[in-house]
Each structure stands twice: as C-alpha cells, then as structure tokens.
Design a protein around this motif. Structure first.
Motif, PDB file in Angstrom:
ATOM      1  N   LYS A   1       0.824  -1.201   0.000  1.00 25.73           N
ATOM      2  CA  LYS A   1       0.000   0.000   0.000  1.00 25.73           C
ATOM      3  C   LYS A   1       0.865   1.261   0.000  1.00 25.73           C
ATOM      4  O   LYS A   1       0.525   2.252  -0.649  1.00 25.73           O
ATOM      5  CB  LYS A   1      -0.936  -0.016   1.200  1.00 25.73           C
ATOM      6  N   LYS A   2       1.998   1.212   0.723  1.00 28.93           N
ATOM      7  CA  LYS A   2       2.890   2.370   0.719  1.00 28.93           C
ATOM      8  C   LYS A   2       3.493   2.577  -0.662  1.00 28.93           C
ATOM      9  O   LYS A   2       3.586   3.705  -1.148  1.00 28.93           O
ATOM     10  CB  LYS A   2       3.994   2.174   1.759  1.00 28.93           C
ATOM     11  N   ILE A   3       3.900   1.467  -1.291  1.00 32.76           N
ATOM     12  CA  ILE A   3       4.457   1.565  -2.647  1.00 32.76           C
ATOM     13  C   ILE A   3       3.403   2.106  -3.609  1.00 32.76           C
ATOM     14  O   ILE A   3       3.692   2.947  -4.468  1.00 32.76           O
ATOM     15  CB  ILE A   3       4.969   0.187  -3.110  1.00 32.76           C
ATOM     16  N   GLY A   4       2.167   1.623  -3.461  1.00 32.40           N
ATOM     17  CA  GLY A   4       1.090   2.088  -4.330  1.00 32.40           C
ATOM     18  C   GLY A   4       0.825   3.579  -4.162  1.00 32.40           C
ATOM     19  O   GLY A   4       0.606   4.302  -5.153  1.00 32.40           O
ATOM     20  N   ALA A   5       0.851   4.048  -2.908  1.00 33.25           N
ATOM     21  CA  ALA A   5       0.608   5.474  -2.660  1.00 33.25           C
ATOM     22  C   ALA A   5       1.702   6.335  -3.298  1.00 33.25           C
ATOM     23  O   ALA A   5       1.411   7.374  -3.921  1.00 33.25           O
ATOM     24  CB  ALA A   5       0.538   5.729  -1.156  1.00 33.25           C
ATOM     25  N   TRP A   6       2.969   5.910  -3.161  1.00 27.66           N
ATOM     26  CA  TRP A   6       4.064   6.656  -3.778  1.00 27.66           C
ATOM     27  C   TRP A   6       3.971   6.623  -5.305  1.00 27.66           C
ATOM     28  O   TRP A   6       4.269   7.609  -5.983  1.00 27.66           O
ATOM     29  CB  TRP A   6       5.408   6.094  -3.331  1.00 27.66           C
ATOM     30  N   THR A   7       3.539   5.494  -5.854  1.00 26.70           N
ATOM     31  CA  THR A   7       3.406   5.376  -7.316  1.00 26.70           C
ATOM     32  C   THR A   7       2.329   6.310  -7.842  1.00 26.70           C
ATOM     33  O   THR A   7       2.529   7.003  -8.858  1.00 26.70           O
ATOM     34  CB  THR A   7       3.078   3.925  -7.698  1.00 26.70           C
ATOM     35  N   ILE A   8       1.177   6.347  -7.180  1.00 24.84           N
ATOM     36  CA  ILE A   8       0.092   7.238  -7.606  1.00 24.84           C
ATOM     37  C   ILE A   8       0.532   8.697  -7.500  1.00 24.84           C
ATOM     38  O   ILE A   8       0.249   9.528  -8.387  1.00 24.84           O
ATOM     39  CB  ILE A   8      -1.167   6.993  -6.770  1.00 24.84           C
TER      40      ILE A   8
ATOM     41  N   TYR B   1       3.587   9.853  -7.707  1.00 22.20           N
ATOM     42  CA  TYR B   1       4.546  10.098  -8.792  1.00 22.20           C
ATOM     43  C   TYR B   1       3.822  10.331 -10.116  1.00 22.20           C
ATOM     44  O   TYR B   1       4.153  11.257 -10.879  1.00 22.20           O
ATOM     45  CB  TYR B   1       5.501   8.923  -8.910  1.00 22.20           C
ATOM     46  N   LEU B   2       2.805   9.514 -10.403  1.00 23.96           N
ATOM     47  CA  LEU B   2       2.076   9.653 -11.668  1.00 23.96           C
ATOM     48  C   LEU B   2       1.306  10.963 -11.723  1.00 23.96           C
ATOM     49  O   LEU B   2       1.197  11.583 -12.796  1.00 23.96           O
ATOM     50  CB  LEU B   2       1.122   8.460 -11.838  1.00 23.96           C
ATOM     51  N   LEU B   3       0.763  11.414 -10.594  1.00 25.60           N
ATOM     52  CA  LEU B   3       0.036  12.684 -10.574  1.00 25.60           C
ATOM     53  C   LEU B   3       0.985  13.859 -10.825  1.00 25.60           C
ATOM     54  O   LEU B   3       0.656  14.796 -11.569  1.00 25.60           O
ATOM     55  CB  LEU B   3      -0.675  12.854  -9.232  1.00 25.60           C
ATOM     56  N   VAL B   4       2.153  13.798 -10.204  1.00 22.45           N
ATOM     57  CA  VAL B   4       3.145  14.852 -10.441  1.00 22.45           C
ATOM     58  C   VAL B   4       3.599  14.841 -11.892  1.00 22.45           C
ATOM     59  O   VAL B   4       3.748  15.891 -12.536  1.00 22.45           O
ATOM     60  CB  VAL B   4       4.343  14.680  -9.486  1.00 22.45           C
ATOM     61  N   LEU B   5       3.817  13.632 -12.419  1.00 21.42           N
ATOM     62  CA  LEU B   5       4.224  13.509 -13.822  1.00 21.42           C
ATOM     63  C   LEU B   5       3.152  14.057 -14.748  1.00 21.42           C
ATOM     64  O   LEU B   5       3.453  14.685 -15.780  1.00 21.42           O
ATOM     65  CB  LEU B   5       4.514  12.048 -14.144  1.00 21.42           C
ATOM     66  N   LEU B   6       1.879  13.847 -14.372  1.00 20.37           N
ATOM     67  CA  LEU B   6       0.780  14.368 -15.189  1.00 20.37           C
ATOM     68  C   LEU B   6       0.810  15.885 -15.257  1.00 20.37           C
ATOM     69  O   LEU B   6       0.562  16.468 -16.324  1.00 20.37           O
ATOM     70  CB  LEU B   6      -0.555  13.891 -14.607  1.00 20.37           C
ATOM     71  N   LEU B   7       1.127  16.532 -14.155  1.00 17.83           N
ATOM     72  CA  LEU B   7       1.197  17.994 -14.140  1.00 17.83           C
ATOM     73  C   LEU B   7       2.281  18.524 -15.070  1.00 17.83           C
ATOM     74  O   LEU B   7       2.190  19.643 -15.579  1.00 17.83           O
ATOM     75  CB  LEU B   7       1.459  18.483 -12.706  1.00 17.83           C
ATOM     76  N   ILE B   8       3.308  17.720 -15.297  1.00 19.00           N
ATOM     77  CA  ILE B   8       4.406  18.131 -16.176  1.00 19.00           C
ATOM     78  C   ILE B   8       4.106  17.779 -17.631  1.00 19.00           C
ATOM     79  O   ILE B   8       4.322  18.574 -18.549  1.00 19.00           O
ATOM     80  CB  ILE B   8       5.724  17.471 -15.737  1.00 19.00           C
ATOM     81  N   VAL B   9       3.576  16.583 -17.847  1.00 14.90           N
ATOM     82  CA  VAL B   9       3.385  16.079 -19.213  1.00 14.90           C
ATOM     83  C   VAL B   9       2.206  16.740 -19.910  1.00 14.90           C
ATOM     84  O   VAL B   9       2.261  16.991 -21.119  1.00 14.90           O
ATOM     85  CB  VAL B   9       3.196  14.540 -19.171  1.00 14.90           C
ATOM     86  N   TYR B  10       1.137  17.040 -19.183  1.00 11.66           N
ATOM     87  CA  TYR B  10      -0.049  17.599 -19.843  1.00 11.66           C
ATOM     88  C   TYR B  10       0.224  18.956 -20.494  1.00 11.66           C
ATOM     89  O   TYR B  10      -0.136  19.164 -21.666  1.00 11.66           O
ATOM     90  CB  TYR B  10      -1.202  17.706 -18.850  1.00 11.66           C
ATOM     91  N   PRO B  11       0.873  19.904 -19.797  1.00  6.48           N
ATOM     92  CA  PRO B  11       1.214  21.171 -20.498  1.00  6.48           C
ATOM     93  C   PRO B  11       2.149  20.942 -21.686  1.00  6.48           C
ATOM     94  O   PRO B  11       2.049  21.632 -22.716  1.00  6.48           O
ATOM     95  CB  PRO B  11       1.894  22.011 -19.412  1.00  6.48           C
ATOM     96  N   LEU B  12       3.059  19.981 -21.557  1.00  7.76           N
ATOM     97  CA  LEU B  12       3.968  19.672 -22.655  1.00  7.76           C
ATOM     98  C   LEU B  12       3.205  19.131 -23.851  1.00  7.76           C
ATOM     99  O   LEU B  12       3.481  19.494 -25.005  1.00  7.76           O
ATOM    100  CB  LEU B  12       5.008  18.658 -22.186  1.00  7.76           C
ATOM    101  N   LYS B  13       2.218  18.299 -23.596  1.00  7.61           N
ATOM    102  CA  LYS B  13       1.389  17.753 -24.674  1.00  7.61           C
ATOM    103  C   LYS B  13       0.626  18.865 -25.392  1.00  7.61           C
ATOM    104  O   LYS B  13       0.530  18.896 -26.627  1.00  7.61           O
ATOM    105  CB  LYS B  13       0.441  16.716 -24.086  1.00  7.61           C
ATOM    106  N   ARG B  14       0.058  19.792 -24.615  1.00  3.64           N
ATOM    107  CA  ARG B  14      -0.678  20.899 -25.233  1.00  3.64           C
ATOM    108  C   ARG B  14       0.249  21.769 -26.089  1.00  3.64           C
ATOM    109  O   ARG B  14      -0.145  22.247 -27.156  1.00  3.64           O
ATOM    110  CB  ARG B  14      -1.332  21.753 -24.148  1.00  3.64           C
ATOM    111  N   GLU B  15       1.476  21.955 -25.645  1.00  5.91           N
ATOM    112  CA  GLU B  15       2.427  22.764 -26.406  1.00  5.91           C
ATOM    113  C   GLU B  15       2.799  22.088 -27.714  1.00  5.91           C
ATOM    114  O   GLU B  15       2.893  22.743 -28.779  1.00  5.91           O
ATOM    115  CB  GLU B  15       3.697  22.998 -25.560  1.00  5.91           C
TER     116      GLU B  15
END
Length: 274
Positions: free
Chosen positions: A245-252, A254-268
């Motif tokens: 569960k701890k690993i899962g929480a860290w993974t989620i 990480y993916l949310l933070v990555l989404l904040l970076i990748v989504y603006p890049l995709k729009r650009e």
C-alpha cells in the motif's frame, strides 16, 4: 462469552436450475454475475461466521500473534513459505529475541518455519496431516479463521472430545483451551418447512473458565489473543502487503506529479497541429 449461531438460508432440493434454465442464464451475463456473488451459491463455507478485525499496521498485534503462532501452532503446523529472518525484519523482532523465543532445535535465521513431524506420523496421530498454514488466511479468509478458533466446543461423540461450528467433525483438538476455557452448546428446537422438528445449536457458552493462563496471556482476553493470531496469519499469507500500500501510494503520487508536467507539454506540442 456467548457465541450466537446465525444459520444461512436453507438449500432445498430444487434450488439447482435445470440445464435448459442454466443455458438461458448463461446467455444473460448480468443474471449470471448476480448468481455467482449470491452467498447461497458459494461453495463450502460455514453457516456460522464471526468478523475478524484485521489491522496489518498494528505491529504489536502482529508480534503477539507471532508469539501465539509459535507457542501453539508450530508444534503440528508448518509455515514453510516464511523465513525467520524475514519475520524478524518485517515485525521488528531482534535476532536475539528470535533465537531465544521463536526458533527451536537446529533452525537457523535463513530457514523456513518447518516442523520435525513428518506427514506419515501426523496421519497416524490425527488421521489427517495438519496443513501448512502459510496461505490458509488467503484460502479460507480471516473471518473463517477467527470463527474456527472461537467456536470449539465439547462433544463427547468425537475422538478428541471437541467439535467446531466452522468446521464440523474437525480432527484438530482445541489447543487453545487453556486460554479460552471449555465451551458447551445450547440447543434449540427448529421446525422445518416440511413440519419436521430437529435440534440445532443456538449458541455456545463458556462453562469452565481458563485456569493458570501462561504469564504473557494473563492480561489478554481470549478474543484479543485470537484476533492477534488471525492478524498474524493474514500477514503470513501475504507479507508484502505491509509495504504494498505504501508503494502504491508513492506510485500514484509520482504519476500525478508527472501528469502535471506532461499535460502542459502535450498541449504545447499539439498547439500548431490544431
């Protein structure tokens, strides 16, 4: 303590659909799914189920459960999927304490929790070899285990003098009687749909209180001891669950933070394409 018995609905002779009806049911996935999750169609199981409070985050409970498992279970049951050094590392039990209180005979830190009794001897003594308990909590469920350990009662018709509500005609003796005392069933008369009368167990009551409980258990109730033991056996069936569960929480995260970076890049990247 009084343990009530809660019977499940009766299964009649005509409760199984005919082949023609089954073919129609299979054609309807929704109806078939409802039938599969209906408790009346479940294979096996007990008519008497108590709820177990499992908390793998309670390290003290897991340590107490490991103590009970070693003192009362390992004499006949092995846990061949668990190594002593893994047990100590996960439950924060020092190597010194493990060697003095958890390991017997010639076991070493890297050994699995096996027993000296071989299968042939076990079948001779008990009629059936006691199973390995490594994954029993996963196959049976925590509630079933808790019910099984709570519902031993005296039955003079059985070779070992006891029976069980969760596992009728069990070959296992009540090894925890010194902690619980002895229970006896209280019966009631039940009238069936066809007018037939029968006596069934209404509830269990303790008629002999435990005497001379070992020192570590004097401040614990039997319910607490069994709850800790079941908690440990749930851990035993899936040790990685402590960290999963701890690993899962860290993974989620990480993916949310990555989404904040990748989504603006995709729009650009796609701005000129549109």
């Amino acid at each position: 303590m009084i343990i009530p018995c809660i019977p499940t609905p009766m299964r009649g002779r005509n409760s199984i659909p005919s082949p023609a009806v089954l073919r129609k049911l299979i054609a309807s996935p929704v109806i078939l799914l409802l039938l599969l999750v209906n408790p009346c169609w479940s294979a096996g199981g007990s008519d008497y189920i108590l709820h177990a409070d499992v908390d793998l985050g309670d390290r003290k409970s897991l340590q107490r459960g490991a103590r009970t498992f070693v003192n009362y279970c390992v004499g006949c049951h092995s846990a061949s999927f668990m190594r002593y050094n893994r047990l100590g590392r996960d439950l924060h039990i020092s190597e010194t304490v493990l060697k003095e209180n958890f390991m017997f005979g010639t076991h070493k830190m890297g050994d699995t929790m096996t027993i000296a009794m071989n299968r042939q001897e076990a079948e001779k003594y008990f009629g059936v070899a006691p199973p390995d308990l490594s994954v029993t909590a996963r196959s049976r469920g925590a509630d079933w285990l808790y019910t099984y350990l709570m519902t031993f009662y005296r039955d003079t018709s059985r070779p070992n003098g006891v029976n069980n509500l969760a596992f009728e005609d069990t070959a296992m003796p009540h090894v925890l009687w010194q902690l619980q005392g002895w229970q006896e069933p209280v019966y009631k008369d039940v009238t069936h749909r066809d007018g037939r009368m029968s006596r069934v167990i209404d509830y269990l009551e303790v008629v002999t209180e435990p005497l001379d409980k070992p020192k570590p258990y004097q401040d614990e109730t039997y319910e607490e001891t069994v709850s800790d033991l079941v908690n440990f056996m749930v851990y035993l069936g899936e040790p990685i669950k402590l960290k999963r569960k701890k690993i899962g929480a860290w993974t989620i995260t990480y993916l949310l933070v990555l989404l904040l970076i990748v989504y603006p890049l995709k729009r650009e990247y796609w701005r000129d394409v549109k």
